[in-house]
Design a protein around this motif. Sequence first.
Motif, PDB file in Angstrom:
ATOM      1  N   GLN A 258       0.828  -1.211   0.000  1.00  0.00           N
ATOM      2  CA  GLN A 258       0.000   0.000   0.000  1.00  0.00           C
ATOM      3  C   GLN A 258       0.864   1.264   0.000  1.00  0.00           C
ATOM      4  OE1 GLN A 258      -3.377   0.119  -0.254  1.00  0.00           O
ATOM      5  NE2 GLN A 258      -3.259  -2.084  -0.561  1.00  0.00           N
ATOM      6  N   GLY A 259       1.948   1.264   0.795  1.00  0.00           N
ATOM      7  CA  GLY A 259       2.824   2.434   0.832  1.00  0.00           C
ATOM      8  C   GLY A 259       2.081   3.688   1.241  1.00  0.00           C
ATOM      9  N   ILE A 260       2.122   4.677   0.377  1.00  0.00           N
ATOM     10  CA  ILE A 260       1.505   5.968   0.671  1.00  0.00           C
ATOM     11  C   ILE A 260      -0.013   5.853   0.874  1.00  0.00           C
ATOM     12  CG2 ILE A 260       1.096   6.602  -1.741  1.00  0.00           C
ATOM     13  CD1 ILE A 260       1.895   9.439  -1.057  1.00  0.00           C
ATOM     14  N   LEU A 261      -0.590   4.772   0.396  1.00  0.00           N
ATOM     15  CA  LEU A 261      -2.041   4.595   0.467  1.00  0.00           C
ATOM     16  C   LEU A 261      -2.473   3.722   1.644  1.00  0.00           C
ATOM     17  CD1 LEU A 261      -2.899   4.094  -3.328  1.00  0.00           C
ATOM     18  CD2 LEU A 261      -2.564   6.218  -2.037  1.00  0.00           C
ATOM     19  N   ASN A 262      -1.657   3.650   2.705  1.00  0.00           N
ATOM     20  CA  ASN A 262      -2.019   2.774   3.819  1.00  0.00           C
ATOM     21  C   ASN A 262      -3.154   3.343   4.677  1.00  0.00           C
ATOM     22  OD1 ASN A 262      -0.556   4.817   4.997  1.00  0.00           O
ATOM     23  ND2 ASN A 262       0.605   3.490   6.379  1.00  0.00           N
ATOM     24  N   ASP A 263      -3.423   4.632   4.574  1.00  0.00           N
ATOM     25  CA  ASP A 263      -4.559   5.231   5.301  1.00  0.00           C
ATOM     26  C   ASP A 263      -5.118   6.359   4.437  1.00  0.00           C
ATOM     27  OD1 ASP A 263      -6.439   6.134   7.072  1.00  0.00           O
ATOM     28  OD2 ASP A 263      -5.033   6.765   8.626  1.00  0.00           O
ATOM     29  N   VAL A 264      -6.216   6.061   3.759  1.00  0.00           N
ATOM     30  CA  VAL A 264      -6.765   6.959   2.736  1.00  0.00           C
ATOM     31  C   VAL A 264      -8.231   7.232   3.005  1.00  0.00           C
ATOM     32  CG1 VAL A 264      -7.385   7.102   0.291  1.00  0.00           C
ATOM     33  CG2 VAL A 264      -5.156   6.226   0.939  1.00  0.00           C
ATOM     34  N   CYS A 265      -8.647   8.469   2.787  1.00  0.00           N
ATOM     35  CA  CYS A 265     -10.068   8.801   2.782  1.00  0.00           C
ATOM     36  C   CYS A 265     -10.397   9.452   1.441  1.00  0.00           C
ATOM     37  CB  CYS A 265     -10.442   9.747   3.918  1.00  0.00           C
ATOM     38  SG  CYS A 265     -12.201  10.172   3.936  1.00  0.00           S
ATOM     39  N   VAL A 266     -11.180   8.754   0.639  1.00  0.00           N
ATOM     40  CA  VAL A 266     -11.635   9.288  -0.638  1.00  0.00           C
ATOM     41  C   VAL A 266     -12.978   9.966  -0.386  1.00  0.00           C
ATOM     42  CG1 VAL A 266     -12.201   8.789  -3.032  1.00  0.00           C
ATOM     43  CG2 VAL A 266     -10.483   7.403  -1.845  1.00  0.00           C
ATOM     44  N   PHE A 267     -13.134  11.200  -0.852  1.00  0.00           N
ATOM     45  CA  PHE A 267     -14.384  11.908  -0.588  1.00  0.00           C
ATOM     46  C   PHE A 267     -14.841  12.672  -1.821  1.00  0.00           C
ATOM     47  CE2 PHE A 267     -11.423  15.305  -0.059  1.00  0.00           C
ATOM     48  CZ  PHE A 267     -12.120  16.512  -0.135  1.00  0.00           C
ATOM     49  N   ASP A 268     -16.130  13.046  -1.797  1.00  0.00           N
ATOM     50  CA  ASP A 268     -16.701  13.776  -2.922  1.00  0.00           C
ATOM     51  C   ASP A 268     -17.862  14.629  -2.432  1.00  0.00           C
ATOM     52  OD1 ASP A 268     -16.983  14.138  -5.965  1.00  0.00           O
ATOM     53  OD2 ASP A 268     -19.009  13.554  -5.363  1.00  0.00           O
ATOM     54  N   PHE A 269     -17.980  15.803  -3.003  1.00  0.00           N
ATOM     55  CA  PHE A 269     -19.098  16.701  -2.735  1.00  0.00           C
ATOM     56  C   PHE A 269     -19.915  16.910  -3.998  1.00  0.00           C
ATOM     57  CE2 PHE A 269     -16.284  19.076   0.549  1.00  0.00           C
ATOM     58  CZ  PHE A 269     -16.664  18.201   1.555  1.00  0.00           C
ATOM     59  N   GLU A 270     -21.233  16.896  -3.851  1.00  0.00           N
ATOM     60  CA  GLU A 270     -22.112  17.482  -4.854  1.00  0.00           C
ATOM     61  C   GLU A 270     -22.559  18.818  -4.283  1.00  0.00           C
ATOM     62  OE1 GLU A 270     -22.244  16.113  -7.718  1.00  0.00           O
ATOM     63  OE2 GLU A 270     -21.250  14.272  -7.055  1.00  0.00           O
ATOM     64  N   THR A 271     -22.604  19.851  -5.099  1.00  0.00           N
ATOM     65  CA  THR A 271     -22.796  21.207  -4.585  1.00  0.00           C
ATOM     66  C   THR A 271     -23.897  21.944  -5.336  1.00  0.00           C
ATOM     67  OG1 THR A 271     -21.139  22.162  -6.074  1.00  0.00           O
ATOM     68  CG2 THR A 271     -20.348  21.306  -3.955  1.00  0.00           C
ATOM     69  N   SER A 272     -24.328  23.061  -4.743  1.00  0.00           N
ATOM     70  CA  SER A 272     -25.405  23.857  -5.341  1.00  0.00           C
ATOM     71  C   SER A 272     -24.898  24.750  -6.469  1.00  0.00           C
ATOM     72  CB  SER A 272     -26.071  24.722  -4.264  1.00  0.00           C
ATOM     73  OG  SER A 272     -25.148  25.667  -3.731  1.00  0.00           O
ATOM     74  N   GLY A 273     -23.595  24.808  -6.650  1.00  0.00           N
ATOM     75  CA  GLY A 273     -22.991  25.642  -7.682  1.00  0.00           C
ATOM     76  C   GLY A 273     -21.489  25.477  -7.646  1.00  0.00           C
ATOM     77  N   LEU A 274     -20.778  26.338  -8.350  1.00  0.00           N
ATOM     78  CA  LEU A 274     -19.331  26.171  -8.505  1.00  0.00           C
ATOM     79  C   LEU A 274     -18.494  27.015  -7.551  1.00  0.00           C
ATOM     80  CD1 LEU A 274     -19.101  26.111 -12.423  1.00  0.00           C
ATOM     81  CD2 LEU A 274     -19.164  24.164 -10.837  1.00  0.00           C
ATOM     82  N   SER A 275     -19.116  27.949  -6.825  1.00  0.00           N
ATOM     83  CA  SER A 275     -18.359  28.850  -5.949  1.00  0.00           C
ATOM     84  C   SER A 275     -18.287  28.302  -4.530  1.00  0.00           C
ATOM     85  CB  SER A 275     -19.007  30.242  -5.915  1.00  0.00           C
ATOM     86  OG  SER A 275     -18.421  31.030  -4.892  1.00  0.00           O
ATOM     87  N   PRO A 276     -17.093  27.935  -4.055  1.00  0.00           N
ATOM     88  CA  PRO A 276     -16.986  27.418  -2.688  1.00  0.00           C
ATOM     89  C   PRO A 276     -17.285  28.464  -1.633  1.00  0.00           C
ATOM     90  CG  PRO A 276     -14.813  27.749  -3.647  1.00  0.00           C
ATOM     91  CD  PRO A 276     -15.802  27.961  -4.752  1.00  0.00           C
ATOM     92  N   LEU A 277     -17.226  29.724  -2.020  1.00  0.00           N
ATOM     93  CA  LEU A 277     -17.506  30.805  -1.076  1.00  0.00           C
ATOM     94  C   LEU A 277     -19.000  31.089  -0.978  1.00  0.00           C
ATOM     95  CD1 LEU A 277     -16.172  32.873   0.805  1.00  0.00           C
ATOM     96  CD2 LEU A 277     -15.986  34.424  -1.144  1.00  0.00           C
ATOM     97  N   GLU A 278     -19.700  30.997  -2.090  1.00  0.00           N
ATOM     98  CA  GLU A 278     -21.106  31.380  -2.109  1.00  0.00           C
ATOM     99  C   GLU A 278     -22.067  30.193  -2.150  1.00  0.00           C
ATOM    100  OE1 GLU A 278     -21.492  33.959  -5.447  1.00  0.00           O
ATOM    101  OE2 GLU A 278     -20.182  35.514  -4.613  1.00  0.00           O
ATOM    102  N   ASP A 279     -21.639  29.068  -2.716  1.00  0.00           N
ATOM    103  CA  ASP A 279     -22.522  27.907  -2.829  1.00  0.00           C
ATOM    104  C   ASP A 279     -22.286  26.950  -1.668  1.00  0.00           C
ATOM    105  OD1 ASP A 279     -23.920  28.522  -5.335  1.00  0.00           O
ATOM    106  OD2 ASP A 279     -21.932  28.378  -6.247  1.00  0.00           O
ATOM    107  N   ARG A 280     -23.084  25.894  -1.626  1.00  0.00           N
ATOM    108  CA  ARG A 280     -23.056  24.975  -0.494  1.00  0.00           C
ATOM    109  C   ARG A 280     -22.985  23.526  -0.963  1.00  0.00           C
ATOM    110  NH1 ARG A 280     -22.114  29.129   1.371  1.00  0.00           N
ATOM    111  NH2 ARG A 280     -23.059  30.221   3.154  1.00  0.00           N
TER     112      ARG A 280
END
Length: 207
Positions: free
Chosen positions: A2-24
């Motif tokens: 595994q090496g570098i991948l011995n402790d991994v968290c894969v994550f994903d967001f679906e969002t209300s829009g493209l702006s991380p500041l204004e959307d959620r």
Amino acid sequence: MQGILNDVCVFDFETSGLSPLEDRVIEMAAIRVINGVQVSEFRTFVKYDVKLVPKITELTGITDEHLVNGMDEKNALMNLRRVMGPKTLLVAHNAQFDLAFLHYAMFRIAQITFDNPFIDTLTIARDRTTYPHTLTDMCGKYNIPLEGAHRALEDVEGTLALLQAMHKEQPVDDWLNKLGYLKKFGPPKWYPQHAGLVPMQLKYDPR
């Protein structure tokens, strides 16, 4: 190994829009893998009181009705961070997008951010393969089944399989904490302080 991948968290967001500041974030998912074994999984809709634009529903299949009974943002984020852990390697496809939403959500709720190491499978894809590089396209190139693209958990499962395939092909260690960006668009407005930015140009198959 595994090496570098011995402790991994894969994550994903679906969002209300493209702006991380204004959307959620409206849906989030994460899978934690330690020494090749999945140890935890989290998925939830996130309560959102603003009407979604039709394009988001068209892209994700998520409707306003899905979000009415979603988990409130603070609790959703706290659950996500418990799965992630403070030092776990975070992985996402187009990580600049998801990491930016993670940062702004954490800062908005608790005035803190994260310093987890990370890997962006999109950056590796742009270096190793020709255009296009969407998660759907990349899973196709590596013969990885992907159903329900643009839904958080399905995208997480696809990204995890893509990461493992890429690492088997050639170790991904050199891409730790590196974010690629397209030269013609310039560097992103926000990126983690520990990120190394890599200017890139798209590669195309010869015609």
